[in-house]
Scaffold this motif. Sequence first.
Motif, PDB file in Angstrom:
ATOM      1  N   ASN A 183       0.825  -1.206   0.000  1.00 24.19           N
ATOM      2  CA  ASN A 183       0.000   0.000   0.000  1.00 24.19           C
ATOM      3  C   ASN A 183       0.858   1.255   0.000  1.00 24.19           C
ATOM      4  N   MET A 184       1.993   1.200   0.701  1.00 26.00           N
ATOM      5  CA  MET A 184       2.877   2.358   0.748  1.00 26.00           C
ATOM      6  C   MET A 184       3.522   2.609  -0.607  1.00 26.00           C
ATOM      7  N   LEU A 185       4.073   1.560  -1.209  1.00 32.26           N
ATOM      8  CA  LEU A 185       4.795   1.705  -2.471  1.00 32.26           C
ATOM      9  C   LEU A 185       3.879   2.116  -3.615  1.00 32.26           C
ATOM     10  N   PHE A 186       2.615   1.648  -3.578  1.00 34.17           N
ATOM     11  CA  PHE A 186       1.714   1.906  -4.698  1.00 34.17           C
ATOM     12  C   PHE A 186       0.674   2.981  -4.391  1.00 34.17           C
ATOM     13  N   GLN A 187       0.937   3.790  -3.379  1.00 35.35           N
ATOM     14  CA  GLN A 187       0.065   4.930  -3.124  1.00 35.35           C
ATOM     15  C   GLN A 187       0.306   5.994  -4.187  1.00 35.35           C
ATOM     16  N   PRO A 188      -0.711   6.776  -4.546  1.00 33.76           N
ATOM     17  CA  PRO A 188      -0.499   7.845  -5.525  1.00 33.76           C
ATOM     18  C   PRO A 188       0.322   8.976  -4.923  1.00 33.76           C
ATOM     19  N   CYS A 189       1.050   9.663  -5.761  1.00 34.41           N
ATOM     20  CA  CYS A 189       1.841  10.803  -5.291  1.00 34.41           C
ATOM     21  C   CYS A 189       0.959  11.853  -4.619  1.00 34.41           C
ATOM     22  N   SER A 190      -0.303  11.953  -5.046  1.00 32.88           N
ATOM     23  CA  SER A 190      -1.201  12.936  -4.422  1.00 32.88           C
ATOM     24  C   SER A 190      -1.356  12.654  -2.934  1.00 32.88           C
TER      25      SER A 190
ATOM     26  N   SER B 269       6.109   4.481  -5.935  1.00 28.73           N
ATOM     27  CA  SER B 269       7.151   3.548  -6.356  1.00 28.73           C
ATOM     28  C   SER B 269       7.805   3.961  -7.670  1.00 28.73           C
ATOM     29  N   SER B 270       7.043   4.649  -8.529  1.00 31.66           N
ATOM     30  CA  SER B 270       7.568   5.006  -9.850  1.00 31.66           C
ATOM     31  C   SER B 270       8.548   6.171  -9.802  1.00 31.66           C
ATOM     32  N   VAL B 271       8.605   6.902  -8.692  1.00 25.04           N
ATOM     33  CA  VAL B 271       9.532   8.033  -8.596  1.00 25.04           C
ATOM     34  C   VAL B 271      10.741   7.690  -7.723  1.00 25.04           C
ATOM     35  N   LEU B 272      10.826   6.448  -7.269  1.00 22.07           N
ATOM     36  CA  LEU B 272      11.998   6.021  -6.514  1.00 22.07           C
ATOM     37  C   LEU B 272      13.178   5.811  -7.468  1.00 22.07           C
ATOM     38  N   PRO B 273      14.415   5.939  -6.976  1.00 22.27           N
ATOM     39  CA  PRO B 273      15.571   5.626  -7.819  1.00 22.27           C
ATOM     40  C   PRO B 273      15.501   4.198  -8.347  1.00 22.27           C
ATOM     41  N   LYS B 274      16.082   3.969  -9.509  1.00 20.27           N
ATOM     42  CA  LYS B 274      16.003   2.666 -10.167  1.00 20.27           C
ATOM     43  C   LYS B 274      16.518   1.532  -9.285  1.00 20.27           C
ATOM     44  N   ASP B 275      17.607   1.752  -8.558  1.00 27.39           N
ATOM     45  CA  ASP B 275      18.153   0.698  -7.706  1.00 27.39           C
ATOM     46  C   ASP B 275      17.158   0.299  -6.620  1.00 27.39           C
ATOM     47  N   LEU B 276      16.421   1.260  -6.093  1.00 24.57           N
ATOM     48  CA  LEU B 276      15.424   0.953  -5.066  1.00 24.57           C
ATOM     49  C   LEU B 276      14.225   0.236  -5.666  1.00 24.57           C
ATOM     50  N   GLN B 277      13.842   0.644  -6.875  1.00 20.18           N
ATOM     51  CA  GLN B 277      12.744  -0.054  -7.550  1.00 20.18           C
ATOM     52  C   GLN B 277      13.091  -1.523  -7.745  1.00 20.18           C
TER      53      GLN B 277
ATOM     54  N   PRO C 178      14.644  15.019  -2.045  1.00 18.30           N
ATOM     55  CA  PRO C 178      14.171  16.267  -2.677  1.00 18.30           C
ATOM     56  C   PRO C 178      13.644  16.048  -4.097  1.00 18.30           C
ATOM     57  N   ASP C 179      14.320  15.177  -4.868  1.00 21.49           N
ATOM     58  CA  ASP C 179      13.869  14.907  -6.234  1.00 21.49           C
ATOM     59  C   ASP C 179      12.573  14.115  -6.230  1.00 21.49           C
ATOM     60  N   ILE C 180      12.432  13.181  -5.297  1.00 22.93           N
ATOM     61  CA  ILE C 180      11.189  12.410  -5.178  1.00 22.93           C
ATOM     62  C   ILE C 180      10.018  13.339  -4.886  1.00 22.93           C
ATOM     63  N   VAL C 181      10.222  14.256  -3.958  1.00 25.09           N
ATOM     64  CA  VAL C 181       9.169  15.207  -3.603  1.00 25.09           C
ATOM     65  C   VAL C 181       8.811  16.082  -4.808  1.00 25.09           C
ATOM     66  N   ARG C 182       9.824  16.569  -5.503  1.00 22.74           N
ATOM     67  CA  ARG C 182       9.582  17.429  -6.668  1.00 22.74           C
ATOM     68  C   ARG C 182       8.782  16.689  -7.734  1.00 22.74           C
TER      69      ARG C 182
END
Length: 216
Positions: free
Chosen positions: A122-129, A201-209, A186-190
């Motif tokens: 649920n955390m990883l797939f929550q919408p950015c909103s 999950s889609s805005v996390l760095p590739k290594d974390l994904q 900061p980039d994730i938030v932006r």
Amino acid sequence: MRLLLLGAALLCSFNAVAAFPPSSDTAYMPKPEYPAELANVVGDARISLNIHNDGAVTDVKVLSATHEAFGVAAKAAAEQWRFQPWKVTANTPAVVDAQNTMIFSPALTPDPFPDAQSVMHNMLFQPCSALNEELALFRKSYPKQPLSSAPTFAKTSAALLLPVFASEPESQEGMKLNRQLIDALPDIVRRCQEQPARMYSSVLPKDLQKVFGIPG
């Protein structure tokens, strides 16, 4: 890497800021009581604490809580915690500063904590909103706390740092990935602010994904 939060029964993210984390395997960590007055409310509380080499816990403080009662319950539980004592050496300090996030849900009884894998999903797939709303409330309520203490980011750190607490071979990789997360906040938030319909999950760095099994 396992995607279980440390102490799945507690479902708490336990993120030590020292290089030496005490083990939770032999720790006494009673769960907090779900506040009776918060019927049908899901939330969390984040605390800080000092763990001493004799296993004692002191200086428990509430850093954030979605409801004051959750903070009170989390603090009361943590003040009872005891850890396996360790010998102080050049690499193992006498006191470890730690932080912990506890998730509260009335859905399951008598265990008030949801399944660890479900919470992670649920955390990883929550919408950015949803993340944007969480961060706006977090900054308003706790302006002096770093971004890494926000609930979603703290839980993400906990999953990455699990091998550290379990003394697994991947512990160094876990610390490296957690540092990558913190540097990317900061980039994730932006990116979430610019595209609120995206998933966290889609805005996390590739290594974390990759670690979390997110399709590229």
